[in-house]
Design an enzyme around this catalytic site. Structure first.
Site: not given
Lengths: 387, 109
Positions: A85, A334
């Site tokens: 991420c 996200h």
């Protein structure tokens, strides 16, 4: 090393982009960044693309080469970077290094991801590729589960309450309502968050960021060339990166991610600044409790007080340390590889004074992008040219 | 439980790593030790990844062994139905080759 500025920015909305490939999203964001920078494409000497799960979820790799092709930059070195991420933040740091070192006059950093076409279990499995399959992953842990573990440990050590954790979601979801790039903003009460569907105890649905598609891009160049840009150029005061323990067994406890602490220390050393110099923060709130731990690891909130600060409004857009005025991952969603560049995008608009949820007198902003079980991290510090 | 110990420096590891991260040694002994420890934290996974779908919901816990090492494992299936596991409560960890560690509560006599 030369001083580097951000001269151009671009972003798609974060949310659902049905049937749009990650490379097409990347091209849209990159196009906007190049046009805003007002720089000839022939000056761009490097492209870095942050992406995490396109291979697993879309079957498409070589995104950097495809992007170069799509925006007429075939021939330019184009590199995809992956750090779970934190892929976007890592792409940004590499673009900054390419210009700072003198290797090229301008570089493009792009983050992109397509996720919403896959079902939740498939996305969960794809994200679990960032876990060590021989330890935490093998036990059936998920990322919501990891932060469920962190939450209980934080509550036990510091007495962090359900209300305090929910206050992060309430704040970020409300901030998101003011951000046209955020599609998951909402006006929720503390109770709405606490009563939402359980995901990984004690985490509930509104404690979790949403699965998202999106791309963001920034063009970095020298201070000299940035003067030609359409918008106010923003200085890169630090672009730091670290790696951390690959599994929970490498941690001392569940209260802190060493990769964040280390990246923050490096960013403050690089910029000569301290946490009290920071006017706003965009940090990695993949889960409500993550914002609490991240804010403490970055040193912008005292250890153990992250939840209290959120509940007391001290991290609100008009608070003393505004965190995630954009809505953060909780309200923007996200799109994992895009998030780190999306955070840079938001801070640049804040420092230019053009953000739809503007922090007053924003001169210096910090971004924090965290990957895996804390295995990769970037912290960047940006500043207005007059501060 | 069985853990690996680096033959050069003695560094213990629950996860079978190719190289000792402390001294770069590459030979290891399998060492038996009791898996006594305490519960550091736990969570109930209600939305598992595809490979774990049949088992939902299940509990993943982190135990701190007496030597300080943290171990991530599944709470034994038979115990998963119980309501809560207290942080700091004594637990026992067991493991078998190619299986994730299993964590059990130590019940007061």
């Amino acid at each position: 090393m030369r001083e580097v500025c951000i001269a151009g920015t671009g972003s798609t909305t974060f949310g659902r982009h049905s049937a749009v490939t990650p490379q097409d999203l990347a091209a849209r964001a990159a196009r906007a960044a190049v046009l805003e920078a007002g720089i000839a494409r022939s000056d761009i000497g490097a492209i870095y693309v942050g992406n995490f799960v396109s291979g697993v979820l879309t079957g498409q790799e070589v995104l950097a080469g495809l992007l170069a092709d799509h925006i007429g930059l075939a021939g330019v070195p184009a590199t995809k970077v992956e750090g779970a991420c934190a892929s976007g933040g890592i792409a940004f740091r590499h673009a900054v290094m390419a210009v700072a070192s003198g290797l090229c006059e301008a570089a493009l950093a792009v983050g992109t991801e397509s996720m919403t076409h896959a079902d939740t279990a498939t996305v969960t499995a794809a994200l679990n590729c960032a876990m060590d399959h021989r330890s935490d992953g093998a036990a059936g842990l998920t990322y919501p589960g990891l932060f469920g573990l962190v939450w209980r440990a934080h509550a036990e050590r510091y007495g962090t309450s359900r209300e305090e954790v929910a206050a992060v979601s309430v704040k970020n979801k409300r901030n998101g309502l003011r951000n046209p790039l955020a599609s998951m903003g909402a006006d929720l009460s503390l109770d709405d968050v606490a009563q939402s569907k359980p995901i990984a105890d004690p985490l509930a649905l509104y404690d979790c960021c949403g699965i998202s598609d999106g791309a963001a891009a920034v063009l970095v160049t020298t201070t000299e060339r940035a003067k030609e840009a359409e918008g106010l150029p923003i200085r890169v005061l630090a672009a730091a990166q670290s790696s951390g323990p690959a599994r929970i067994s490498g941690l001392d406890n569940l209260l802190s991610f060493p990769a964040t602490v280390q990246a923050a220390q490096r960013a403050f050393a690089e910029s000569g600044l301290s946490p009290t110099d920071i006017d706003l923060v965009e940090l990695h709130d993949c889960f409500s409790i993550a914002e609490i731990v991240d804010s403490e690891d970055l040193g912008v909130v005292p250890r153990g007080e992250g939840g209290r600060w959120a509940l007391d409004g001290r991290t609100a857009v008009d608070g003393e340390m505004p965190i995630n005025a954009s809505g953060g991952l909780l309200a923007k969603g996200h799109p994992v590889g895009a998030t780190g560049i999306g955070q840079i995008y938001e801070v640049v608009q804040q420092l230019r004074g053009t953000h739809p949820n503007q922090v007053k007198e924003a001169g210096i902003g910090l971004t924090h992008n965290l990957g895996g079980t804390g295995i990769s991290c970037t912290v960047s510090i940006l500043g207005r040219p007059d501060v | 439980m069985v853990i690996r110990r680096c033959q050069s420096c003695g560094h213990p590891s629950v996860t079978p790593l190719p190289v000792c991260p402390i001294c770069l040694g590459d030979t290891f002994d399998a060492v038996h030790q009791d898996g006594n420890g305490t519960c550091l934290s736990w969570t109930r996974i209600r939305r598992p990844a595809t490979d774990f779908k049949c088992a939902e919901p299940f509990i993943v816990a982190v135990a701190r062994l007496q030597n300080g090492t943290l171990v991530t494992g599944r709470l034994a299936q038979a115990e998963a139905a119980d309501t809560a596991l207290e942080i700091g409560a004594p637990v026992v960890v067991t493991n078998q080759a190619n299986e994730p560690p299993v964590i059990r509560r130590v019940r007061p006599l």
